[in-house]
Scaffold this active site. Structure first.
Site, PDB file in Angstrom:
ATOM      1  N   TYR A  44      -9.474   4.095   3.075  1.00  0.00           N
ATOM      2  CA  TYR A  44     -10.083   2.984   3.704  1.00  0.00           C
ATOM      3  C   TYR A  44     -11.404   3.320   3.834  1.00  0.00           C
ATOM      4  O   TYR A  44     -12.295   2.143   4.329  1.00  0.00           O
ATOM      5  CB  TYR A  44      -9.334   2.676   5.152  1.00  0.00           C
TER       6      TYR A  44
ATOM      7  N   HIS B 100       0.922  -1.088  -0.122  1.00  0.00           N
ATOM      8  CA  HIS B 100       0.023  -0.025   0.119  1.00  0.00           C
ATOM      9  C   HIS B 100       0.725   1.096  -0.047  1.00  0.00           C
ATOM     10  O   HIS B 100       0.538   2.138  -0.810  1.00  0.00           O
ATOM     11  CB  HIS B 100      -0.764   0.023   1.005  1.00  0.00           C
TER      12      HIS B 100
ATOM     13  N   GLN C  48       4.976  -3.037  -9.436  1.00  0.00           N
ATOM     14  CA  GLN C  48       6.191  -2.967  -8.435  1.00  0.00           C
ATOM     15  C   GLN C  48       7.338  -3.798  -9.097  1.00  0.00           C
ATOM     16  O   GLN C  48       7.126  -4.993  -9.654  1.00  0.00           O
ATOM     17  CB  GLN C  48       5.951  -3.776  -7.371  1.00  0.00           C
TER      18      GLN C  48
ATOM     19  N   GLU D 113       1.057   1.704   7.945  1.00  0.00           N
ATOM     20  CA  GLU D 113       1.518   2.731   6.801  1.00  0.00           C
ATOM     21  C   GLU D 113       2.259   3.716   7.285  1.00  0.00           C
ATOM     22  O   GLU D 113       3.035   4.359   6.471  1.00  0.00           O
ATOM     23  CB  GLU D 113       0.251   2.592   5.784  1.00  0.00           C
TER      24      GLU D 113
ATOM     25  N   GLY E 150      12.588 -13.933 -10.054  1.00  0.00           N
ATOM     26  CA  GLY E 150      12.425 -13.770  -8.599  1.00  0.00           C
ATOM     27  C   GLY E 150      14.039 -13.538  -7.923  1.00  0.00           C
ATOM     28  O   GLY E 150      14.125 -13.477  -6.917  1.00  0.00           O
TER      29      GLY E 150
END
Length: 399
Positions: free
Chosen positions: A98, A88, A207, A140, A276
């Site tokens: 949220y 997040h 990402q 966060e 990976g």
């Protein structure tokens, strides 16, 4: 901790809610994106929405959290919460969002379960939601504070200074801040988000692990092209392969991620498959650059030598460490010299593993499940086995 009055209500309704979570999360996302189309366009991964993986991951996390609240009320799934919080933060999620999730998630629950959602049941599940949301918001907030960032203010402009074709399907990019300053540091194993504007105007985010050591004033990411360029899951990697060149300025996040190299001198297992290996490369590069004497067992599996991204670098970094051993398996030999690599699936059953090992896994889920099971079978505690999933976490094996 769940209140005493809510525990029996959650225990009684968990089977019904759990059985319906797939439909609930599907309706939740549909309703939220209808009301807030900008979230699908500019925040959520359209590929994970199209293939259903995000819905499955959300359902799994809610079910796991609720089950833990009633079965082990003094415990908390910190590994799961940390993983979600880092994802997040890398997207710039804010606490206000949220409230949007809450509104549409509970509308979906009522829509699916109907009259079974009494005011008392709704209040109990509302408590579950805000316990989980509150834990994530707190985590966060800490992540933003550690980076000295305002909530959600994670984005920066990074210029590509090098582009290297690592394999036919993997390309690496070296990045420096567009303003000429040095790139901020990070912990080996972390990742950044990359946001690109696509032809339809959407600003999609993916990402990518930082694949070299920190502390050099620059970053490197390695992007494997997804072979469905017309499908949502391949649109960002395809754009980067086709359009990103030296001089291109990318919008990236600050570094985040909880699969990070631990301090100390304890022995390590770095096990990867396919792309990976990127977080493992950063760890190995850091260990080599700092002259670490740690005992390191490096395991890698790939389809063939030609598809092993950073193959020579992977081997060179392992060989640079005074107490490291590299074990590589390829499914197919291809045309390259296998060297000391083996053919077939990765098999750690015969490897010599020291006591007090800390293991790090990254790769496709079947690979990580197999390695984790083998490690558990050899007595490695579950708490000493850590993993990174590229995409939504569909594996609740992190206990």
């Amino acid at each position: 901790m769940l209140s005493e009055q809510s525990i029996p209500l959650i225990r009684a309704t968990l089977p019904a809610v759990g059985a319906a979570l797939g439909e609930i999360t599907t309706r939740f996302y549909a309703g939220m994106f209808q009301a807030h189309p900008e979230l699908l366009r500019d925040l959520f991964n359209r590929g994970n929405q199209a293939n259903g993986e995000q819905q499955k991951a959300l359902a799994g996390s809610i079910a796991s959290f609720a089950t833990l609240l009633v079965e082990r009320p003094d415990a908390r799934p910190d590994a799961m919460l940390s993983r979600i919080a880092n994802k997040h933060a890398a997207l710039g999620v804010t606490s206000e969002q949220y409230k949007i999730v809450h509104e549409h998630l509970f509308a979906a629950i009522v829509d699916v379960l109907g009259d079974a959602v009494t005011p008392e049941v709704a209040a109990a599940w509302d408590e579950v939601y805000w316990l989980m949301a509150g834990a994530l918001i707190a985590a966060e907030t800490r992540l933003y504070q550690e980076r000295r960032l305002a909530e959600g203010d994670v984005w920066r402009r990074m210029e590509i200074t090098e582009r290297n074709e690592e394999t036919a399907d993997a390309v690496s990019f070296v990045l420096r801040p567009a303003d000429g300053s040095a790139a901020e540091s990070f912990r080996p194993g972390q990742y950044v988000s990359v946001q690109v504007e696509l032809p339809d105007g959407a600003r999609q985010i993916r990402q990518y692990s930082l694949s070299s050591a920190p502390g050099r004033g620059q970053w490197r990411i390695t992007v494997k092209r997804v072979h469905e360029p017309a499908a949502p899951d391949g649109e960002v990697s395809t754009w980067l392969h086709r359009n990103a060149r030296v001089g291109t300025v990318l919008t990236t996040s600050a570094p985040f991620g909880d699969l990070v190299l631990p301090d100390g001198d304890g022995p390590l297992l770095l096990a990867s498959a396919g792309i990976g290996n990127t977080p493992m490369l950063a760890m190995l590069d850091h260990l080599a650059a700092t002259g670490s004497p740690r005992r390191v067992t490096v395991v890698h599996a790939d389809r063939s030598p030609a598809e092993h991204a950073h193959r020579d670098e992977h081997r060179r970094l392992a060989e640079a460490l005074p107490d490291a051993a590299l074990h590589v398996w390829y499914e197919e030999p291809g045309d390259a010299d296998l060297g000391t690599a083996s053919l077939g699936q990765a098999d750690i059953s015969a490897l010599e593993l020291p006591d007090n090992l800390t293991a790090y896994l990254c790769g496709p889920l079947p690979f990580m499940r197999a390695v984790r099971a083998a490690l558990l079978g050899r007595g490695v505690p579950a708490a000493s086995i850590h993993y990174e999933v590229f995409g939504p976490d569909l594996w609740l094996g992190q206990a």
